[in-house]
Design an enzyme around this catalytic site. Structure first.
Site, PDB file in Angstrom:
ATOM      1  N   SER A  70       0.993  -1.189  -0.271  1.00  0.00           N
ATOM      2  CA  SER A  70      -0.185  -0.278  -0.032  1.00  0.00           C
ATOM      3  C   SER A  70       0.891   1.908   0.098  1.00  0.00           C
ATOM      4  CB  SER A  70      -0.355   0.448   1.234  1.00  0.00           C
ATOM      5  OG  SER A  70      -1.569   1.064   1.290  1.00  0.00           O
ATOM      6  N   SER A  94      -0.671   4.411   0.654  1.00  0.00           N
ATOM      7  CA  SER A  94      -1.392   4.845   1.431  1.00  0.00           C
ATOM      8  C   SER A  94      -0.732   5.676   3.020  1.00  0.00           C
ATOM      9  CB  SER A  94      -2.683   4.320   2.047  1.00  0.00           C
ATOM     10  OG  SER A  94      -3.618   4.328   1.191  1.00  0.00           O
ATOM     11  N   THR A 115      -8.431  -1.302   2.605  1.00  0.00           N
ATOM     12  CA  THR A 115      -8.457  -2.080   1.700  1.00  0.00           C
ATOM     13  C   THR A 115      -8.892  -3.292   1.028  1.00  0.00           C
ATOM     14  OG1 THR A 115      -6.757  -2.375  -1.040  1.00  0.00           O
ATOM     15  CG2 THR A 115      -6.310  -2.391   1.943  1.00  0.00           C
ATOM     16  N   LYS A 146     -13.352  -3.896   2.462  1.00  0.00           N
ATOM     17  CA  LYS A 146     -14.676  -2.557   1.833  1.00  0.00           C
ATOM     18  C   LYS A 146     -16.175  -2.909   2.575  1.00  0.00           C
ATOM     19  CE  LYS A 146     -11.004  -0.585  -1.517  1.00  0.00           C
ATOM     20  NZ  LYS A 146     -11.045   0.137  -3.071  1.00  0.00           N
ATOM     21  N   ASP A 165     -13.288   6.196  -3.269  1.00  0.00           N
ATOM     22  CA  ASP A 165     -12.398   5.742  -4.943  1.00  0.00           C
ATOM     23  C   ASP A 165     -13.013   6.690  -5.634  1.00  0.00           C
ATOM     24  OD1 ASP A 165     -10.070   4.166  -3.760  1.00  0.00           O
ATOM     25  OD2 ASP A 165     -12.180   2.777  -3.324  1.00  0.00           O
ATOM     26  N   GLY A 223     -13.592  -5.126 -17.938  1.00  0.00           N
ATOM     27  CA  GLY A 223     -12.858  -5.713 -16.350  1.00  0.00           C
ATOM     28  C   GLY A 223     -14.386  -5.821 -15.702  1.00  0.00           C
ATOM     29  N   ALA A 224     -14.439  -6.371 -14.554  1.00  0.00           N
ATOM     30  CA  ALA A 224     -15.294  -6.287 -13.547  1.00  0.00           C
ATOM     31  C   ALA A 224     -16.139  -6.190 -12.596  1.00  0.00           C
ATOM     32  CB  ALA A 224     -16.734  -7.111 -14.204  1.00  0.00           C
ATOM     33  N   GLY A 225     -14.446  -6.247 -12.029  1.00  0.00           N
ATOM     34  CA  GLY A 225     -14.697  -6.800  -9.848  1.00  0.00           C
ATOM     35  C   GLY A 225     -14.950  -5.496  -9.275  1.00  0.00           C
TER      36      GLY A 225
END
Length: 274
Positions: A16, A18, A63, A67, A104, A127-129
């Site tokens: 990460s 962050s 993360t 979530k 996000d 994509g489709a996540g």
């Protein structure tokens, strides 16, 4: 440890950025008494971790895989977070409440706006996540027409259409074998794992529009490099990370960091050192 605390949680978490971005923001704001750490926390450990936090804690970044797991542990979540059933930001209020949000989605919108993109007539998602649902939510704010999602299975196609209906976005789905067609869209958002779009690099058109590739390590991806070579606009995952982190800092500290250059530069240095 004295002072005010914040941290990012997830599993795995060692990658990460962050801490680098939040600490840079604290330096810009002169918040010498603030600290920001990271903790390896999975879904099973999350309730106990949050229950053990003291009054010195201001907030958390979350993360994967936390979530959605965090939602039952909160006193409330924003409409933005509810729209995709995902929280990446928790703020602890002075009266003891735990409030969740999703930065996000506005982070994607802000990264696009930074490049002068505030409206598009259509868009494509690769994509489709989980990130794809956030991309759809962002597009619900700026896309005036159809969004085409390129996916690898019928189940994923069904999910994307369901998210579209929920978010008020007209979604058409197409098989991944047709993904090269996506590159002609005025805005392409790639939400796939590293390497998944490499096969598309040779198919970038002569005058591409905008590519938003959410990856940041490794960078550039083969697709992003090819896009840049053809003079298309490229927005990367670091841009998203910076914008969503700044929004988190605003919520946790109540203050807005200045120009983003120093925060972005901190992220670039950290990536270069890997």
């Amino acid at each position: 440890m004295s002072g005010i605390r914040a941290a990012v949680l997830g599993s795995p978490i060692e990658h990460s950025l962050s801490p680098v971005l939040h600490r840079a923001a604290y330096r810009e704001l002169g918040l010498a008494d603030w600290s920001y750490d990271r903790f390896e926390i999975d879904e099973a450990a999350l309730p106990g971790f949050i229950a053990g936090l003291g009054p010195e804690w201001a907030g958390l970044s979350l993360t994967m895989p936390l979530k959605r797991a965090v939602i039952p542990l909160l006193d409330g979540i924003s409409d933005t977070a509810a729209s995709v059933e995902a929280v990446n930001t928790v703020v602890f209020t002075k009266d003891g409440r735990r409030l969740g949000d999703n930065t996000d989605i506005p982070g994607i919108v802000a990264a696009l706006d930074e490049r002068g993109i505030d409206k598009v007539p259509s868009a494509a998602i690769l994509g489709a996540g989980a990130t794809a649902s956030s991309a759809l939510a962002a597009l619900s704010r700026i896309c005036t027409g159809e969004v085409t999602a390129y996916v690898r299975s019928q189940a994923r196609a069904d999910e994307m259409r369901q998210w579209g209906a929920r978010l008020g976005v007209t979604v058409r789905t197409a098989d991944w074998s047709e993904a090269a067609e996506a590159l002609a869209a005025p805005l392409v958002i790639a939400t796939t794992p590293a390497g998944a779009t490499d096969e598309l690099a040779a198919a970038v058109p002569a005058a591409p529009g905008t590519l938003f590739d959410v990856l940041y390590d490794p960078w550039p991806t083969a697709l992003a490099a090819s896009w840049s070579q053809r003079d298309g606009t490229v927005i990367g995952g670091l841009d998203l990370l910076v914008h969503q982190a700044v929004l988190q800092v605003e919520q946790m500290t109540g203050r807005t960091p200045g120009p983003l250059a120093a925060i972005r530069a901190a992220g670039e240095r950290a990536l270069a050192a890997r």
